[in-house]
Structure formats: structure tokens, C-alpha cells
Scaffold this motif. Structure first.
Motif, PDB file in Angstrom:
ATOM      1  N   LEU A   1      -4.787  -3.709  10.199  1.00 53.16           N
ATOM      2  CA  LEU A   1      -3.794  -4.199   9.752  1.00 53.16           C
ATOM      3  C   LEU A   1      -3.099  -4.311  10.743  1.00 53.16           C
ATOM      4  CD1 LEU A   1      -4.103   0.258   8.910  1.00 53.16           C
ATOM      5  CD2 LEU A   1      -2.881  -1.326   7.653  1.00 53.16           C
ATOM      6  N   GLU A   2      -3.172  -4.318  12.022  1.00 52.43           N
ATOM      7  CA  GLU A   2      -3.144  -5.532  13.225  1.00 52.43           C
ATOM      8  C   GLU A   2      -1.924  -6.706  12.733  1.00 52.43           C
ATOM      9  OE1 GLU A   2      -4.298  -5.005  16.586  1.00 52.43           O
ATOM     10  OE2 GLU A   2      -3.166  -2.772  17.613  1.00 52.43           O
ATOM     11  N   GLU A   3      -3.089  -7.263  12.705  1.00 49.22           N
ATOM     12  CA  GLU A   3      -3.734  -8.857  11.801  1.00 49.22           C
ATOM     13  C   GLU A   3      -2.570  -9.041  10.624  1.00 49.22           C
ATOM     14  OE1 GLU A   3      -4.633 -12.665  12.099  1.00 49.22           O
ATOM     15  OE2 GLU A   3      -4.547 -11.169  13.394  1.00 49.22           O
ATOM     16  N   ALA A   4      -2.890  -7.679   9.348  1.00 52.93           N
ATOM     17  CA  ALA A   4      -1.603  -8.814   8.380  1.00 52.93           C
ATOM     18  C   ALA A   4      -0.475  -8.000   8.615  1.00 52.93           C
ATOM     19  CB  ALA A   4      -2.054  -7.175   7.279  1.00 52.93           C
ATOM     20  N   GLN A   5       0.217  -7.462   9.982  1.00 53.71           N
ATOM     21  CA  GLN A   5       0.843  -7.339  10.079  1.00 53.71           C
ATOM     22  C   GLN A   5       1.764  -8.703  11.112  1.00 53.71           C
ATOM     23  OE1 GLN A   5       1.401  -3.071  12.801  1.00 53.71           O
ATOM     24  NE2 GLN A   5       0.594  -2.884  10.793  1.00 53.71           N
ATOM     25  N   ARG A   6       0.945  -9.140  11.657  1.00 53.97           N
ATOM     26  CA  ARG A   6       1.047 -10.635  12.022  1.00 53.97           C
ATOM     27  C   ARG A   6       1.231 -11.221  10.575  1.00 53.97           C
ATOM     28  NH1 ARG A   6      -0.968 -14.830  13.470  1.00 53.97           N
ATOM     29  NH2 ARG A   6      -3.504 -14.718  13.907  1.00 53.97           N
ATOM     30  N   ARG A   7       0.472 -11.206  10.293  1.00 52.23           N
ATOM     31  CA  ARG A   7       0.854 -13.019   9.128  1.00 52.23           C
ATOM     32  C   ARG A   7       2.247 -12.081   7.984  1.00 52.23           C
ATOM     33  NH1 ARG A   7      -5.275 -15.558   7.521  1.00 52.23           N
ATOM     34  NH2 ARG A   7      -6.093 -14.980   9.403  1.00 52.23           N
ATOM     35  N   GLY A   8       2.907 -11.041   8.854  1.00 48.52           N
ATOM     36  CA  GLY A   8       3.387 -10.379   7.716  1.00 48.52           C
ATOM     37  C   GLY A   8       3.152 -10.445   5.778  1.00 48.52           C
ATOM     38  N   VAL A   9       1.684 -10.257   5.398  1.00 49.61           N
ATOM     39  CA  VAL A   9       1.495  -9.639   4.375  1.00 49.61           C
ATOM     40  C   VAL A   9       2.146  -8.789   4.572  1.00 49.61           C
ATOM     41  CG1 VAL A   9      -1.209  -8.964   3.302  1.00 49.61           C
ATOM     42  CG2 VAL A   9      -0.684 -10.432   4.878  1.00 49.61           C
ATOM     43  N   ALA A  10       1.988  -8.728   3.069  1.00 59.75           N
ATOM     44  CA  ALA A  10       2.615  -7.440   2.392  1.00 59.75           C
ATOM     45  C   ALA A  10       2.008  -7.302   0.559  1.00 59.75           C
ATOM     46  CB  ALA A  10       4.223  -7.516   1.874  1.00 59.75           C
ATOM     47  N   ALA A  11       1.940  -5.645   0.807  1.00 57.31           N
ATOM     48  CA  ALA A  11       0.969  -5.394  -0.950  1.00 57.31           C
ATOM     49  C   ALA A  11       2.063  -4.505  -1.312  1.00 57.31           C
ATOM     50  CB  ALA A  11      -0.242  -5.243  -0.369  1.00 57.31           C
ATOM     51  N   VAL A  12       1.209  -4.370  -2.452  1.00 60.42           N
ATOM     52  CA  VAL A  12       1.847  -3.308  -3.468  1.00 60.42           C
ATOM     53  C   VAL A  12       0.578  -2.368  -3.683  1.00 60.42           C
ATOM     54  CG1 VAL A  12       2.081  -2.327  -5.491  1.00 60.42           C
ATOM     55  CG2 VAL A  12       3.359  -4.089  -4.289  1.00 60.42           C
ATOM     56  N   PRO A  13       0.229  -1.195  -3.664  1.00 55.42           N
ATOM     57  CA  PRO A  13      -0.813  -0.135  -3.532  1.00 55.42           C
ATOM     58  C   PRO A  13      -1.262  -0.553  -5.357  1.00 55.42           C
ATOM     59  CG  PRO A  13       0.689   1.172  -2.151  1.00 55.42           C
ATOM     60  CD  PRO A  13       1.412  -0.155  -2.944  1.00 55.42           C
ATOM     61  N   GLU A  14      -2.679  -0.994  -5.129  1.00 51.16           N
ATOM     62  CA  GLU A  14      -3.691  -0.813  -6.809  1.00 51.16           C
ATOM     63  C   GLU A  14      -3.850   0.694  -7.163  1.00 51.16           C
ATOM     64  OE1 GLU A  14      -5.710  -4.457  -7.221  1.00 51.16           O
ATOM     65  OE2 GLU A  14      -3.687  -5.433  -6.631  1.00 51.16           O
ATOM     66  N   GLU A  15      -3.872   0.918  -8.730  1.00 50.54           N
ATOM     67  CA  GLU A  15      -4.896   1.729  -9.014  1.00 50.54           C
ATOM     68  C   GLU A  15      -5.825   1.606  -8.911  1.00 50.54           C
ATOM     69  OE1 GLU A  15      -5.872   4.146 -12.969  1.00 50.54           O
ATOM     70  OE2 GLU A  15      -3.702   4.103 -12.551  1.00 50.54           O
ATOM     71  N   VAL A  16      -7.364   2.035  -8.197  1.00 54.17           N
ATOM     72  CA  VAL A  16      -8.599   1.997  -8.274  1.00 54.17           C
ATOM     73  C   VAL A  16      -9.690   2.834  -8.652  1.00 54.17           C
ATOM     74  CG1 VAL A  16      -8.292   0.682  -5.946  1.00 54.17           C
ATOM     75  CG2 VAL A  16      -8.781   3.535  -5.710  1.00 54.17           C
ATOM     76  N   GLY A  17      -9.059   3.969  -9.074  1.00 56.76           N
ATOM     77  CA  GLY A  17     -10.156   5.046  -9.973  1.00 56.76           C
ATOM     78  C   GLY A  17      -8.725   6.187 -11.015  1.00 56.76           C
ATOM     79  N   ALA A  18      -9.562   6.485 -11.760  1.00 57.15           N
ATOM     80  CA  ALA A  18      -8.661   7.609 -12.721  1.00 57.15           C
ATOM     81  C   ALA A  18      -8.149   8.659 -11.490  1.00 57.15           C
ATOM     82  CB  ALA A  18      -9.369   8.219 -13.612  1.00 57.15           C
ATOM     83  N   GLY A  19      -6.696   8.286 -11.563  1.00 54.85           N
ATOM     84  CA  GLY A  19      -5.833   9.716 -11.207  1.00 54.85           C
ATOM     85  C   GLY A  19      -5.510   9.085  -9.335  1.00 54.85           C
ATOM     86  N   ARG A  20      -6.392   7.644  -8.681  1.00 54.09           N
ATOM     87  CA  ARG A  20      -6.293   6.730  -8.223  1.00 54.09           C
ATOM     88  C   ARG A  20      -5.710   6.071  -7.555  1.00 54.09           C
ATOM     89  NH1 ARG A  20      -9.142   4.925  -3.710  1.00 54.09           N
ATOM     90  NH2 ARG A  20      -8.770   6.011  -1.431  1.00 54.09           N
ATOM     91  N   SER A  21      -4.351   6.117  -6.525  1.00 54.18           N
ATOM     92  CA  SER A  21      -4.158   4.619  -6.223  1.00 54.18           C
ATOM     93  C   SER A  21      -4.640   4.544  -4.201  1.00 54.18           C
ATOM     94  CB  SER A  21      -2.748   4.207  -6.257  1.00 54.18           C
ATOM     95  OG  SER A  21      -2.717   4.241  -7.668  1.00 54.18           O
ATOM     96  N   GLU A  22      -4.689   3.356  -4.332  1.00 53.15           N
ATOM     97  CA  GLU A  22      -4.714   2.977  -2.704  1.00 53.15           C
ATOM     98  C   GLU A  22      -3.692   3.418  -1.886  1.00 53.15           C
ATOM     99  OE1 GLU A  22      -6.951  -1.720  -2.898  1.00 53.15           O
ATOM    100  OE2 GLU A  22      -4.431  -1.495  -3.786  1.00 53.15           O
ATOM    101  N   THR A  23      -3.971   3.399  -0.393  1.00 54.38           N
ATOM    102  CA  THR A  23      -2.787   3.807   0.045  1.00 54.38           C
ATOM    103  C   THR A  23      -2.269   3.055   1.103  1.00 54.38           C
ATOM    104  OG1 THR A  23      -4.481   3.607   1.652  1.00 54.38           O
ATOM    105  CG2 THR A  23      -4.223   5.411   1.790  1.00 54.38           C
ATOM    106  N   GLU A  24      -1.121   2.826   1.535  1.00 51.34           N
ATOM    107  CA  GLU A  24      -0.881   1.442   1.213  1.00 51.34           C
ATOM    108  C   GLU A  24      -1.038   0.575   2.467  1.00 51.34           C
ATOM    109  OE1 GLU A  24       3.405   1.855   3.363  1.00 51.34           O
ATOM    110  OE2 GLU A  24       4.157   3.032   1.043  1.00 51.34           O
ATOM    111  N   ASP A  25      -1.944   1.233   3.562  1.00 52.18           N
ATOM    112  CA  ASP A  25      -2.805   0.210   4.615  1.00 52.18           C
ATOM    113  C   ASP A  25      -4.085  -0.384   3.854  1.00 52.18           C
ATOM    114  OD1 ASP A  25      -1.377   1.438   6.366  1.00 52.18           O
ATOM    115  OD2 ASP A  25      -2.722   3.495   7.518  1.00 52.18           O
ATOM    116  N   GLU A  26      -4.494   0.628   2.891  1.00 53.54           N
ATOM    117  CA  GLU A  26      -5.405  -0.350   1.856  1.00 53.54           C
ATOM    118  C   GLU A  26      -5.250  -1.162   1.288  1.00 53.54           C
ATOM    119  OE1 GLU A  26      -8.095   4.562   1.284  1.00 53.54           O
ATOM    120  OE2 GLU A  26      -6.308   3.406   0.057  1.00 53.54           O
ATOM    121  N   ALA A  27      -3.958  -0.929   0.451  1.00 50.25           N
ATOM    122  CA  ALA A  27      -3.727  -2.402   0.372  1.00 50.25           C
ATOM    123  C   ALA A  27      -3.192  -3.202   1.037  1.00 50.25           C
ATOM    124  CB  ALA A  27      -2.435  -1.496  -0.695  1.00 50.25           C
TER     125      ALA A  27
END
Length: 265
Positions: free
Chosen positions: A53-79
Motif C-alpha cells: 500500500l505504501e508503494e502504491a501510494q508512492r507511485r500514485g497508483v489509483a484503482a477502482v474496486p472490481e467484482e471478485v465473486g457473487a456479491g463481493r467486490s474488492e476493498t479499496e486496499d485490495e484494488a
């Protein structure tokens, strides 16, 4: 001054509390009597998550949570972690000659599924009924003993005593392949040679089975062109896993970390 047996982790100045590590440790299995190993595995998992997460923030990585199963989506951290790894790790498709070289090492590993001709005698019982299961097991033991001693033909025993509809065919289930039966039944089959019976009845959710392997046809060795797509995919996944491990190890080496030793896991 005493030292805590299971201390907090401090990662680049950020504290990961021992309570969080204890909660995570429930997701990690270690040999009996070695709770410290599960703790270290949990500490590594949470440390790696923090560093990613620190490295993602350092690089300015942004992401939109995706659906990973029936009725479940990634958390913002997972994305964010997924997007980071997609950005940081670039693994190319292995060249044709590399895939062929891997196949040539042991082409016998790549076979079509086997086919088994199987007969059985079922003594049915409800999985949740202990008394009924005991009675079914006793009956299965008697039938297995009679079959092994040749007191009656297997087909005759099945026809008169099996609780399966296959009794009409002398217990014959026909041809089966991997995945066609419940795991316990298939595991027992894989231990048998042609004409052999299980030494003792086998328990499944349906009851107790006396199993005989009537015939077995080993799957044919698959040609390279058939194997190539899946083999190339497996090689690419292995390369990605290796690259991801190297990337994470680099983050750990560059970080300021205090707490359990996580570098040797």
C-alpha cells in the motif's frame, strides 16, 4: 526489561498491533506445537500488505474496486494492491521453444484422464445418524469379508444387499473418470489395481462402500499441440509468482522493520 513473546510489528514507523497479527494468524497453518510460525506468517502477510500500500501510494497508483465473486467486490486496499502489481510486474508469454522444452522433459506427465470400470456395494446411512452409521459399517464389514473370501460372487452380493440402484447390474457403475465420484470414493479407487477390492469399506456421505476396480484404462499421453496452451499458461503464472516474490522481497529489504523475523519465511 521483559520482551513480549508476540510483539507488535513496526513497519516504516507504522505500528501493526499484536492483536491484528493474532487475528490474521488464524488464517495461517503451522505444524502442531509451533504457534510462533503461524504468528510470523501472519506478521509477514500484514507487513507485505502495508508495504504494498505504501508503494502504491508512492507511485500514485489509483484503482477502482472490481467484482471478485457473487456479491463481493474488492476493498479499496485490495484494488490498489492489484493495480500496483499489474503495474510493477511484467511477465511475457513464454516463447514456443521454451514451452516445448518444458514438455520434452517429461511428456508422460501430460495425459488424458484415466477411465475406471467400477463395481461397488453400498450400505447406505445418514451421515448425521451415528447409530445408523455403526449398523451400516457392520453390514459392510460382513459383505466385504464375504467378497474377499470368495464366499459369494461380488455381483451376487451387490444384487442382494447393495442399497444402490446399481444392484440391478451386479453393482457395476460403468466407466468413471476423475471427478465423477465423491473424493473419498475416488481416493480409494486410485489405490487399487485391476480386479482388486478395497481392503475395508470406504466411508462417504452416502454410507459405506465395498469397492472393486474391474478395469482401468490409463489416459493416453497428450501431443504437444494439445498441451501447449495450458502449459504456457502455467509457466507464465510460475514466472509471475517468482517475479512477485522478488518484488516483495525488495520492498522488505528496503524497509525499516522491527518485530518478529519475517525475512526467512
Amino acid at each position: 526489561m521483559s520482551v513480549a513473546l508476540f510483539p507488535d510489528m513496526i513497519v516504516n514507523g507504522i505500528t501493526i498491533p499484536s492483536a491484528a497479527i493474532a487475528a490474521e494468524a488464524q488464517n495461517h497453518h503451522a505444524p502442531k506445537g509451533k504457534p510462533g510460525l503461524a504468528w510470523r506468517m501472519a506478521a509477514r502477510a500484514l507487513t507485505v500488505r502495508q508495504l504494498l500500500l505504501e508503494e502504491a501510494q508512492r507511485r500514485g497508483v489509483a484503482a477502482v474496486p472490481e467484482e471478485v465473486g457473487a456479491g463481493r467486490s474488492e476493498t479499496e486496499d485490495e484494488a490498489q494492491i492489484r493495480a500496483l502489481l499489474e503495474t510493477a510486474i511484467d511477465v511475457s508469454t513464454p516463447p514456443e521453444e521454451a514451452v516445448r522444452a518444458e514438455w520434452v522433459k517429461a511428456p508422460d506427465r501430460y495425459r488424458a484422464p484415466p477411465l475406471w470400470e467400477v463395481s461397488h456395494i453400498l450400505c447406505a446411512c445418514d451421515p448425521g445418524e451415528n447409530e445408523g452409521a455403526i449398523g451400516a459399517k457392520a453390514r459392510a464389514d460382513i459383505l466385504a469379508d464375504a467378497a474377499h473370501k470368495g464366499l459369494r460372487r461380488f455381483a451376487d452380493l451387490a444384487a442382494s444387499d447393495s442399497d444402490c440402484g446399481s444392484k440391478a447390474n451386479g453393482g457395476a457403475l460403468g466407466q468413471l473418470g476423475p471427478g465423477d465420484t465423491v473424493p473419498e470414493f475416488e481416493a480409494a479407487l486410485r489405490l487399487l489395481g485391476e480386479g482388486e477390492m478395497t481392503p475395508a469399506p470406504v466411508r462417504t456421505r452416502f454410507g459405506w462402500h465395498v469397492v472393486r476396480l474391474d478395469a482401468c484404462a490409463e489416459g493416453q499421453v497428450l501431443p504437444f499441440d494439445t498441451v501447449r496452451p495450458k502449459l504456457a499458461e502455467a509457466m507464465e503464472k510460475a514466472a509471475w509468482t517468482k517475479a512477485a516474490r522478488s518484488f516483495v522481497d525488495g520492498l522488505i529489504s528496503a524497509a525499516q522493520i522491527s518485530g518478529p523475523d519475517i525475512r526467512t519465511i
